[in-house]
Design an enzyme around this catalytic site. Structure first.
Site, PDB file in Angstrom:
ATOM      1  N   ASN A 199       0.861  -1.192   0.000  1.00  0.00           N
ATOM      2  CA  ASN A 199       0.000   0.000   0.000  1.00  0.00           C
ATOM      3  C   ASN A 199       0.891   1.234   0.000  1.00  0.00           C
ATOM      4  OD1 ASN A 199      -1.956   1.949   0.327  1.00  0.00           O
ATOM      5  ND2 ASN A 199      -2.416   1.432   2.462  1.00  0.00           N
ATOM      6  N   LYS A 210       0.061   4.247  -0.276  1.00  0.00           N
ATOM      7  CA  LYS A 210      -0.592   5.421   0.328  1.00  0.00           C
ATOM      8  C   LYS A 210      -0.388   6.646  -0.578  1.00  0.00           C
ATOM      9  CE  LYS A 210      -0.216   3.237   4.810  1.00  0.00           C
ATOM     10  NZ  LYS A 210      -0.072   3.410   6.259  1.00  0.00           N
ATOM     11  N   HIS A 263      -9.559   0.854   5.258  1.00  0.00           N
ATOM     12  CA  HIS A 263      -8.254   1.097   5.877  1.00  0.00           C
ATOM     13  C   HIS A 263      -8.425   2.066   7.042  1.00  0.00           C
ATOM     14  CE1 HIS A 263      -4.110   2.396   6.452  1.00  0.00           C
ATOM     15  NE2 HIS A 263      -3.734   1.309   5.787  1.00  0.00           N
ATOM     16  N   GLU A 315      -6.844   4.512   8.043  1.00  0.00           N
ATOM     17  CA  GLU A 315      -6.708   5.938   7.724  1.00  0.00           C
ATOM     18  C   GLU A 315      -7.977   6.493   7.116  1.00  0.00           C
ATOM     19  OE1 GLU A 315      -1.952   5.246   7.129  1.00  0.00           O
ATOM     20  OE2 GLU A 315      -3.191   5.595   5.364  1.00  0.00           O
ATOM     21  N   GLU A 374      -5.125  -4.886  10.784  1.00  0.00           N
ATOM     22  CA  GLU A 374      -4.098  -3.866  10.968  1.00  0.00           C
ATOM     23  C   GLU A 374      -4.364  -3.121  12.272  1.00  0.00           C
ATOM     24  OE1 GLU A 374      -4.459  -0.989   7.790  1.00  0.00           O
ATOM     25  OE2 GLU A 374      -6.518  -0.633   8.397  1.00  0.00           O
ATOM     26  N   GLY A 386       2.623   2.492  10.743  1.00  0.00           N
ATOM     27  CA  GLY A 386       3.532   3.616  10.551  1.00  0.00           C
ATOM     28  C   GLY A 386       4.248   4.069  11.803  1.00  0.00           C
ATOM     29  N   SER A 438       3.410  -2.086  10.262  1.00  0.00           N
ATOM     30  CA  SER A 438       4.874  -2.018  10.317  1.00  0.00           C
ATOM     31  C   SER A 438       5.520  -3.368   9.996  1.00  0.00           C
ATOM     32  CB  SER A 438       5.336  -1.500  11.686  1.00  0.00           C
ATOM     33  OG  SER A 438       4.893  -0.177  11.896  1.00  0.00           O
TER      34      SER A 438
END
Length: 263
Positions: free
Chosen positions: A13, A15, A106, A108, A178, A184, A222
Protein backbone atom coordinates in the site's frame (compact mmCIF):
# COMPACT_ATOMS: atom_id res chain seq x y z
CA UNK A 1 -8.28 -25.24 12.11
CA UNK A 2 -5.69 -22.93 10.63
CA UNK A 3 -5.48 -21.20 7.29
CA UNK A 4 -1.95 -22.50 6.65
CA UNK A 5 -2.90 -24.07 3.28
CA UNK A 6 -4.07 -20.74 1.85
CA UNK A 7 -1.85 -19.11 -0.78
CA UNK A 8 -0.39 -15.99 0.90
CA UNK A 9 -0.97 -12.45 -0.31
CA UNK A 10 1.57 -9.63 -0.02
CA UNK A 11 0.13 -6.25 -1.00
CA UNK A 12 2.10 -3.02 -0.96
CA UNK A 13 0.00 0.00 0.00
CA UNK A 14 1.89 3.01 -1.30
CA UNK A 15 -0.59 5.42 0.33
CA UNK A 16 0.01 9.02 -0.87
CA UNK A 17 3.45 8.19 -2.25
CA UNK A 18 5.72 8.44 -4.26
CA UNK A 19 6.39 10.94 -7.03
CA UNK A 20 6.14 9.62 -10.59
CA UNK A 21 9.86 9.19 -11.27
CA UNK A 22 10.37 7.39 -7.97
CA UNK A 23 7.39 5.14 -8.65
CA UNK A 24 8.81 4.18 -12.03
CA UNK A 25 12.20 3.37 -10.54
CA UNK A 26 10.59 1.39 -7.72
CA UNK A 27 8.62 -0.76 -10.16
CA UNK A 28 11.66 -1.36 -12.34
CA UNK A 29 13.76 -2.39 -9.36
CA UNK A 30 11.07 -4.75 -8.09
CA UNK A 31 10.61 -6.37 -11.50
CA UNK A 32 14.37 -6.83 -11.78
CA UNK A 33 14.48 -8.59 -8.42
CA UNK A 34 11.77 -10.96 -9.65
CA UNK A 35 13.75 -11.52 -12.86
CA UNK A 36 16.83 -12.42 -10.83
CA UNK A 37 14.95 -14.83 -8.56
CA UNK A 38 11.27 -15.26 -9.27
CA UNK A 39 8.59 -15.79 -6.63
CA UNK A 40 6.15 -18.17 -8.29
CA UNK A 41 2.50 -17.19 -8.32
CA UNK A 42 1.40 -20.47 -6.75
CA UNK A 43 3.39 -19.58 -3.63
CA UNK A 44 2.35 -15.95 -3.19
CA UNK A 45 -0.08 -13.45 -4.67
CA UNK A 46 1.65 -10.05 -4.97
CA UNK A 47 -0.15 -6.73 -5.39
CA UNK A 48 0.63 -3.03 -5.39
CA UNK A 49 -1.82 -0.28 -4.43
CA UNK A 50 -0.67 3.06 -5.89
CA UNK A 51 -2.37 6.46 -5.77
CA UNK A 52 -5.44 6.70 -8.00
CA UNK A 53 -3.74 8.92 -10.57
CA UNK A 54 -1.13 6.19 -11.15
CA UNK A 55 -3.38 3.13 -11.30
CA UNK A 56 -3.34 2.59 -15.06
CA UNK A 57 0.34 3.44 -15.45
CA UNK A 58 1.26 0.98 -12.70
CA UNK A 59 -1.07 -1.62 -14.23
CA UNK A 60 0.67 -1.28 -17.59
CA UNK A 61 4.14 -1.39 -16.06
CA UNK A 62 3.32 -4.54 -14.09
CA UNK A 63 2.24 -6.31 -17.28
CA UNK A 64 5.93 -6.39 -18.18
CA UNK A 65 6.84 -8.43 -15.09
CA UNK A 66 7.72 -12.11 -15.40
CA UNK A 67 4.71 -13.04 -13.27
CA UNK A 68 1.31 -11.60 -12.44
CA UNK A 69 1.42 -8.66 -10.05
CA UNK A 70 -1.99 -7.32 -9.13
CA UNK A 71 -2.87 -3.63 -9.29
CA UNK A 72 -5.00 -2.64 -6.32
CA UNK A 73 -7.01 0.56 -5.83
CA UNK A 74 -6.63 2.20 -2.44
CA UNK A 75 -10.29 3.26 -2.30
CA UNK A 76 -13.57 3.19 -4.21
CA UNK A 77 -16.62 5.42 -4.30
CA UNK A 78 -19.71 4.72 -2.23
CA UNK A 79 -21.60 5.66 -5.42
CA UNK A 80 -22.04 3.04 -8.13
CA UNK A 81 -21.88 3.46 -11.90
CA UNK A 82 -21.26 6.83 -13.52
CA UNK A 83 -22.72 10.29 -13.00
CA UNK A 84 -22.22 13.78 -11.64
CA UNK A 85 -20.05 12.91 -8.66
CA UNK A 86 -16.97 15.11 -8.90
CA UNK A 87 -13.80 13.48 -7.67
CA UNK A 88 -15.24 10.00 -7.30
CA UNK A 89 -14.08 6.73 -8.90
CA UNK A 90 -16.72 4.02 -8.94
CA UNK A 91 -16.19 0.29 -8.79
CA UNK A 92 -17.47 0.00 -12.34
CA UNK A 93 -14.88 2.51 -13.57
CA UNK A 94 -12.13 0.56 -11.82
CA UNK A 95 -13.33 -2.67 -13.40
CA UNK A 96 -13.56 -1.01 -16.82
CA UNK A 97 -9.89 -0.06 -16.46
CA UNK A 98 -8.87 -3.63 -15.54
CA UNK A 99 -8.36 -2.78 -11.86
CA UNK A 100 -9.85 -5.84 -10.17
CA UNK A 101 -8.84 -5.34 -6.53
CA UNK A 102 -9.56 -2.63 -3.98
CA UNK A 103 -8.83 -1.77 -0.35
CA UNK A 104 -11.86 -0.86 1.75
CA UNK A 105 -11.92 0.27 5.37
CA UNK A 106 -8.25 1.10 5.88
CA UNK A 107 -7.82 2.66 9.30
CA UNK A 108 -6.71 5.94 7.72
CA UNK A 109 -10.01 6.10 5.84
CA UNK A 110 -11.89 5.28 9.03
CA UNK A 111 -9.93 7.62 11.30
CA UNK A 112 -8.93 10.59 9.15
CA UNK A 113 -11.88 10.66 6.76
CA UNK A 114 -14.50 9.45 9.25
CA UNK A 115 -15.75 6.59 7.11
CA UNK A 116 -18.48 4.97 9.18
CA UNK A 117 -19.81 1.41 8.73
CA UNK A 118 -22.68 2.56 6.49
CA UNK A 119 -20.24 4.17 4.05
CA UNK A 120 -17.93 1.16 4.11
CA UNK A 121 -20.87 -1.17 3.52
CA UNK A 122 -21.83 0.80 0.43
CA UNK A 123 -18.26 0.59 -0.85
CA UNK A 124 -18.02 -3.14 -0.20
CA UNK A 125 -21.39 -3.79 -1.83
CA UNK A 126 -20.55 -1.75 -4.93
CA UNK A 127 -17.12 -3.32 -5.30
CA UNK A 128 -18.40 -6.89 -5.01
CA UNK A 129 -21.34 -6.25 -7.32
CA UNK A 130 -18.92 -4.87 -9.93
CA UNK A 131 -16.83 -8.03 -9.73
CA UNK A 132 -13.92 -6.66 -7.72
CA UNK A 133 -12.05 -8.52 -5.01
CA UNK A 134 -12.16 -6.54 -1.74
CA UNK A 135 -9.30 -6.38 0.74
CA UNK A 136 -11.31 -5.39 3.81
CA UNK A 137 -9.32 -3.81 6.62
CA UNK A 138 -10.11 -4.16 10.32
CA UNK A 139 -8.26 -3.18 13.46
CA UNK A 140 -8.38 -1.64 16.90
CA UNK A 141 -6.82 1.46 18.44
CA UNK A 142 -4.32 1.35 21.31
CA UNK A 143 -7.01 2.65 23.67
CA UNK A 144 -9.39 -0.14 22.63
CA UNK A 145 -6.69 -2.77 23.06
CA UNK A 146 -5.68 -1.49 26.49
CA UNK A 147 -9.36 -1.50 27.51
CA UNK A 148 -9.62 -5.17 26.56
CA UNK A 149 -11.92 -4.41 23.63
CA UNK A 150 -9.67 -5.44 20.73
CA UNK A 151 -11.46 -8.66 19.80
CA UNK A 152 -14.89 -7.12 20.21
CA UNK A 153 -14.01 -4.15 17.98
CA UNK A 154 -12.45 -6.27 15.24
CA UNK A 155 -15.21 -8.86 15.16
CA UNK A 156 -17.82 -6.09 15.03
CA UNK A 157 -16.05 -4.64 11.99
CA UNK A 158 -16.31 -8.07 10.36
CA UNK A 159 -19.99 -8.34 11.24
CA UNK A 160 -20.65 -4.84 9.88
CA UNK A 161 -20.29 -5.97 6.27
CA UNK A 162 -22.21 -9.24 6.62
CA UNK A 163 -25.48 -7.51 5.75
CA UNK A 164 -24.25 -6.56 2.26
CA UNK A 165 -22.22 -9.65 1.31
CA UNK A 166 -24.11 -12.60 -0.12
CA UNK A 167 -23.00 -16.19 0.35
CA UNK A 168 -21.19 -16.42 -2.99
CA UNK A 169 -19.32 -13.13 -2.54
CA UNK A 170 -17.33 -14.08 0.56
CA UNK A 171 -14.81 -15.89 -1.66
CA UNK A 172 -14.02 -12.47 -3.17
CA UNK A 173 -13.01 -10.94 0.16
CA UNK A 174 -9.57 -10.90 1.74
CA UNK A 175 -9.38 -9.59 5.32
CA UNK A 176 -6.46 -7.46 6.49
CA UNK A 177 -5.96 -7.07 10.25
CA UNK A 178 -4.10 -3.87 10.97
CA UNK A 179 -3.84 -2.79 14.60
CA UNK A 180 -4.04 0.99 14.33
CA UNK A 181 -1.37 1.50 16.96
CA UNK A 182 1.14 -0.41 14.79
CA UNK A 183 0.60 1.41 11.49
CA UNK A 184 3.53 3.62 10.55
CA UNK A 185 4.75 3.67 14.14
CA UNK A 186 7.47 1.05 13.88
CA UNK A 187 5.60 -0.96 16.51
CA UNK A 188 4.41 -4.40 15.52
CA UNK A 189 2.11 -6.79 17.30
CA UNK A 190 4.11 -9.78 18.49
CA UNK A 191 3.67 -12.84 16.28
CA UNK A 192 1.82 -14.47 19.18
CA UNK A 193 -0.62 -11.55 19.56
CA UNK A 194 -1.12 -11.26 15.81
CA UNK A 195 -1.75 -15.00 15.45
CA UNK A 196 -4.23 -14.93 18.33
CA UNK A 197 -6.24 -12.16 16.68
CA UNK A 198 -6.07 -13.82 13.28
CA UNK A 199 -7.36 -17.06 14.78
CA UNK A 200 -10.22 -15.14 16.41
CA UNK A 201 -11.02 -13.44 13.08
CA UNK A 202 -11.09 -16.83 11.34
CA UNK A 203 -13.38 -18.17 14.03
CA UNK A 204 -15.69 -15.19 13.57
CA UNK A 205 -15.66 -15.51 9.79
CA UNK A 206 -16.47 -19.21 10.05
CA UNK A 207 -19.59 -18.37 12.04
CA UNK A 208 -20.74 -16.05 9.25
CA UNK A 209 -19.72 -17.91 6.10
CA UNK A 210 -18.76 -21.39 4.95
CA UNK A 211 -15.77 -19.71 3.26
CA UNK A 212 -14.26 -18.71 6.61
CA UNK A 213 -11.66 -21.45 6.70
CA UNK A 214 -10.51 -20.65 3.17
CA UNK A 215 -10.26 -16.84 3.41
CA UNK A 216 -6.87 -15.17 3.47
CA UNK A 217 -6.27 -12.98 6.52
CA UNK A 218 -3.36 -10.58 6.12
CA UNK A 219 -1.42 -8.76 8.81
CA UNK A 220 -0.70 -5.06 8.41
CA UNK A 221 1.21 -2.89 10.84
CA UNK A 222 4.87 -2.02 10.32
CA UNK A 223 5.65 -5.25 8.46
CA UNK A 224 9.28 -5.33 7.36
CA UNK A 225 11.83 -7.95 6.33
CA UNK A 226 13.04 -8.24 9.91
CA UNK A 227 9.70 -9.52 11.22
CA UNK A 228 8.18 -11.04 8.08
CA UNK A 229 9.61 -14.53 8.60
CA UNK A 230 8.17 -14.83 12.10
CA UNK A 231 4.80 -13.48 11.01
CA UNK A 232 4.74 -15.79 7.99
CA UNK A 233 5.29 -18.79 10.24
CA UNK A 234 1.98 -18.18 12.04
CA UNK A 235 -0.70 -20.57 10.72
CA UNK A 236 -3.51 -18.01 10.46
CA UNK A 237 -1.43 -15.15 9.03
CA UNK A 238 -1.84 -15.57 5.29
CA UNK A 239 0.22 -12.63 4.09
CA UNK A 240 0.83 -8.96 4.70
CA UNK A 241 -0.54 -5.55 3.85
CA UNK A 242 2.71 -3.60 3.69
CA UNK A 243 2.98 0.16 4.09
CA UNK A 244 6.32 1.97 4.28
CA UNK A 245 8.42 -1.08 3.45
CA UNK A 246 6.65 -1.42 0.09
CA UNK A 247 8.29 1.83 -1.02
CA UNK A 248 11.63 0.02 -1.07
CA UNK A 249 11.83 -2.66 -3.76
CA UNK A 250 14.27 -4.90 -1.90
CA UNK A 251 12.33 -4.75 1.37
CA UNK A 252 9.04 -5.50 -0.37
CA UNK A 253 10.64 -8.37 -2.28
CA UNK A 254 12.06 -9.90 0.91
CA UNK A 255 8.65 -9.73 2.60
CA UNK A 256 6.99 -11.47 -0.35
CA UNK A 257 9.78 -14.04 -0.35
CA UNK A 258 9.27 -14.72 3.36
CA UNK A 259 5.61 -15.53 2.86
CA UNK A 260 6.21 -17.48 -0.36
CA UNK A 261 8.71 -19.68 1.50
CA UNK A 262 5.94 -20.88 3.82
CA UNK A 263 4.39 -22.77 0.90
Amino acid sequence: MSGSTITPWVVGNWKMNPMQADASALLQNFKQLLNNQNIVEENCHIGIAPVAIALTAVRDSLKQANRTILTVAQDVSRVAGTGAYTGEISAELLKDNAIDFVLVGHSERREIFDEQPQILNEKVKNALNAGLTVIYCVGESLEQREAGQAEQVVLQQICDIAAVVNAEQWKNIVVAYEPIWAIGTGKTASPEDAQAMHAKIRQGLSQITAEGQNMAILYGGSVKPENAVELAACPDINGALVGGASLNAESFYKIAQAFANTK
